[in-house]
Design an enzyme around this catalytic site. Structure first.
Site, short mmCIF file in Angstrom:
data_model
loop_
_atom_site.label_atom_id
_atom_site.label_comp_id
_atom_site.label_asym_id
_atom_site.label_seq_id
_atom_site.Cartn_x
_atom_site.Cartn_y
_atom_site.Cartn_z
N LYS B 96 -11.71 6.29 -2.62
CA LYS B 96 -10.30 5.92 -2.62
C LYS B 96 -10.05 5.14 -3.91
CE LYS B 96 -7.23 2.50 -0.59
NZ LYS B 96 -6.86 1.68 0.56
N GLY B 157 -1.69 -5.18 3.52
CA GLY B 157 -1.93 -6.32 4.41
C GLY B 157 -0.68 -7.00 4.93
N GLY B 184 0.29 -1.27 4.71
CA GLY B 184 1.55 -1.80 5.21
C GLY B 184 1.88 -1.44 6.64
N THR B 206 -5.50 -3.82 8.23
CA THR B 206 -5.08 -5.16 8.66
C THR B 206 -4.51 -5.18 10.07
OG1 THR B 206 -4.63 -5.71 6.36
CG2 THR B 206 -3.59 -7.11 8.02
#
Lengths: 66, 255
Positions: B96, B157, B184, B206
């Site tokens: 990534k 996050g 997000g 997150t």
């Protein structure tokens, strides 16, 4: 002699095989990846390479990340 | 069967998870077992020479596809260096790309990301670039050899949801590559929203890792991703301005 390991200058009393150095730092070689003087060093060569004065090592492993 | 193919690998599960921020990393294995998650991201960092935590790989089941990120890279050159090191660790050739020099919002630098993608795709990596949603950049990533594109929903996050919905919708419509919404996504409903749009997958870290009960939240995300995918495949009916009765407008009982 001085070796830079992960950005810190480390004092070594003598030239040491990389693998021995890793083990002396209580690291598990199986989960590491090593860059030696900015070149990736395949693990097959860790017992042959002697680290000595002026060398730079980056010793990395995977951590949690997104 | 509805399968997602990335870099020649057939995936059944469209929820990708990140392994960061878990207070208890041993939960990752439970989550993978419960949800069937197949792709897990990791980061590469300098080891702590004074002794540190157990290696993250001990907590990620061996049959998962490991997706190392290039976090910490501020330009293409650093991303390429990290990617090569990650591959040298012997955990596959997926990466990534994450190139960030903005420390406040952690927004990705699309230009540097495109450069890194070109180099790494050429070297045989399966490249999944984290990107700011932009059509021209997405097309350029396609030409550069990306295996999928990963536009952000909101800053990393933040758990703020699919703030980029309109552009993500356009990317899905206009790009040949799978579109994986990364960053997000804070709640399962937002993951479902991305999947309903036609996203190929979502990557969540997150929102799961920092939930009061991460394993339960991972289950909720897994179900939401499946529901959203099914809704997309089922082709939602049209939306209208005014009411349209669902019951017949004849044969009313009248006094």
């Amino acid at each position: 002699m001085h070796v830079t390991v992960n950005g810190e200058v480390v004092e070594l009393s003598e030239s040491t095989p990389l693998l021995d150095y890793l083990i002396s730092r209580n690291l598990n070689p199986a989960v590491l990846v090593v860059e030696y003087n900015r070149k990736i060093l395949h693990r097959d060569r860790w017992s042959q390479i002697q680290i000595g004065d002026g060398d730079t090592l980056e010793i990395l492993s995977f951590v949690g990340g997104g | 069967m509805d399968k997602l193919i990335i870099g020649g690998k057939e995936l059944k599960n469209r929820l990708f998870i990140g392994s960061g921020k878990f207070a208890d990393e041993s939960l990752i294995g439970d989550i993978v077992a419960q949800t069937g998650v197949e792709v897990v991201t990791v980061a590469l960092r300098r080891v702590n020479l004074n002794g540190g935590k157990e290696n993250i790989l001990n907590y990620i089941p061996k049959d998962c596809v490991l997706l190392p990120n290039t976090s910490g890279a501020r330009n293409a050159e650093e991303a390429v260096r990290i990617a090569r090191l990650a591959r040298a660790a012997g955990c596959g050739n997926w990466v990534k790309i994450e190139v960030i020099s903005d420390n406040k919002y952690l927004l990705p630098d699309n230009n540097e990301t495109i450069k890194a993608t070109r180099i790494l795709a050429e070297e045989g990596f399966v490249v999944l670039p984290y990107m700011h949603p932009d059509l021209y950049a997405a097309k350029e990533l396609e030409r550069a050899g990306a295996a999928a594109i990963m536009p952000l929903g909101a800053p990393i996050g933040t758990n703020r949801g699919l703030k980029t919905k309109e552009i993500v919708r356009i990317l899905i419509e206009e790009c040949e590559l799978p579109v994986i919404v990364d960053a997000g996504i804070g709640k399962p409903s937002e993951a479902a929203e991305a999947m309903e749009l036609g996203a190929a997958a979502v990557l969540v870290n997150t929102a799961i890792a920092t939930a009061g009960n991460p394993a339960m939240m991972a289950n909720a995300f897994s179900q939401a991703v499946q529901a959203g995918r099914q809704a997309f495949l089922a082709q939602p009916g049209e939306t209208t301005e005014f009411a349209r009765a669902s019951s017949p407008l004849t044969g009313f009982l009248r006094s």
